[in-house]
Design an enzyme around this catalytic site. Structure first.
Site, PDB file in Angstrom:
ATOM      1  N   GLU A 157       0.841  -1.190   0.000  1.00  0.00           N
ATOM      2  CA  GLU A 157       0.000   0.000   0.000  1.00  0.00           C
ATOM      3  C   GLU A 157       0.884   1.251   0.000  1.00  0.00           C
ATOM      4  OE1 GLU A 157      -3.254   1.966   3.132  1.00  0.00           O
ATOM      5  OE2 GLU A 157      -1.914   0.336   3.758  1.00  0.00           O
ATOM      6  N   TRP A 158       0.514   2.245  -0.784  1.00  0.00           N
ATOM      7  CA  TRP A 158       1.235   3.514  -0.753  1.00  0.00           C
ATOM      8  C   TRP A 158       0.675   4.391   0.357  1.00  0.00           C
ATOM      9  CZ3 TRP A 158       5.517   5.804  -2.309  1.00  0.00           C
ATOM     10  CH2 TRP A 158       5.607   7.192  -2.142  1.00  0.00           C
ATOM     11  N   LEU A 159       1.562   4.853   1.227  1.00  0.00           N
ATOM     12  CA  LEU A 159       1.169   5.763   2.291  1.00  0.00           C
ATOM     13  C   LEU A 159       2.015   7.027   2.192  1.00  0.00           C
ATOM     14  CD1 LEU A 159       0.972   3.316   5.356  1.00  0.00           C
ATOM     15  CD2 LEU A 159      -0.930   4.210   4.000  1.00  0.00           C
ATOM     16  N   ASP A 185      13.537  -4.128  14.523  1.00  0.00           N
ATOM     17  CA  ASP A 185      14.579  -3.290  13.917  1.00  0.00           C
ATOM     18  C   ASP A 185      14.118  -1.835  13.968  1.00  0.00           C
ATOM     19  OD1 ASP A 185      16.935  -2.603  12.655  1.00  0.00           O
ATOM     20  OD2 ASP A 185      16.293  -3.248  10.661  1.00  0.00           O
TER      21      ASP A 185
END
Length: 300
Positions: free
Chosen positions: A101-103, A203
């Site tokens: 998904e592009w955020l 991480d």
């Protein structure tokens, strides 16, 4: 844009559509733009006639396995905190890909909410230390065989593999000896502290989180497993630390045991050894110094 690369990315989108069971399509590419995304993968914003997506690619025989593990980590975290949803992953013509998904992300946002949400994530009870499958920390394998004994897990599944790889990469004999002594002495760090398994990002440094346009936190690039939550907090302090608002909010929800001040060095040793195995240089001497200090603190 390079026409051959556009065609390869389009093949990945078409492959992604075939992998799904919901009939979702990702459209035809109208624009590609490189975006910053670390030093391992190629990362791009892909705009199509059906939307906008984030694509990670890697020309490596293990790329599909790496991306499948990353997707599993995002799904696990996504139950409690915002992440870019993994849409598909696979391999096309020898190049692995992960479609997300592009955020839209910003560098600043609600640090206190990040602390609260991370504390809530860590508060969810987990069945064991480890994870359902192995994954990666950077490009290095991360072993996740389940265990009910945290000190044994941390010694055998975290420190020992990194120490073995470090020995093969030229870590000093002194550093190797200190590492073996430290692993043998690990139960001493937990004589009065019995951590419960918690899902951690694994991480979590400043490059692996951001904020959406509302200021809400977003996590990405995980190396998840069930661990002592202190291992997560220690990592946040390794490269300069997060904001005071973050720590104040976390500690208000979930105070830390007094022994954390010593154990955070123990937990960050894992990441310093990993950095030596990835990059070499002065990380080896830093790891040896950390091990020497830890053994001195417990009188071993």
């Amino acid at each position: 844009m390079n026409e051959q690369h556009i065609q390869q990315v389009q093949q990945m989108l078409d492959h992604a559509a075939r992998q799904g069971s919901d009939g979702r399509r990702f459209g035809r590419i109208t624009a590609l733009q490189s975006v910053s995304g670390g030093c391992i993968n190629r990362t791009e914003r892909v705009t199509t006639d059906l939307g906008m997506f984030f694509l990670k690619t890697l020309n490596d025989p293990d790329a599909e396995q790496r991306f499948a593990a990353e997707a599993a980590g995002l799904v696990a975290l996504g139950a409690s905190i915002r992440v870019p949803a993994p849409l598909a992953w696979g391999s096309v013509a020898g190049s692995g890909y992960l479609l997300l998904e592009w955020l839209e992300l910003a560098g600043r946002g609600n640090d206190a909410l990040l602390g609260e949400q991370l504390a809530a994530l860590h508060a969810v009870a987990q069945p064991y230390f480890g994870f359902a499958s192995d994954n990666f920390i950077g490009t290095m394998p991360q072993q996740n065989a389940s265990s009910m004994d945290w000190s044994a897990f941390y010694g055998q599944s975290r420190l020992r593999p990194q120490l073995d790889w470090a020995a093969a990469r030229g870590l000093s004999r002194r550093g190797i000896d200190l590492g073996h002594r430290l692993i043998a002495a690990l139960p001493m760090f937990f004589a009065d502290y019995d951590p419960a398994p918690a899902l951690i990002h694994g991480d979590l440094w400043g490059g692996n989180y951001g904020f959406d346009p509302t200021g809400a936190p977003v996590l990405y690039d995980p190396a998840v497993y069930f661990a002592d939550r202190e291992a997560e907090l220690a990592m946040t302090e390794l490269f300069g630390g997060f904001s005071p608002r973050f720590y104040d909010a976390y500690w208000a929800c979930s105070p830390l045991d007094p022994g954390y001040s010593t154990r955070k060095t123990l937990y960050n040793l894992y990441h310093v050894l990993n950095h030596f195995n990835l990059f070499g240089g002065g990380y080896g001497a830093q790891a040896a110094s950390m091990m020497d200090r830890l053994l001195t603190e417990i009188g071993a």
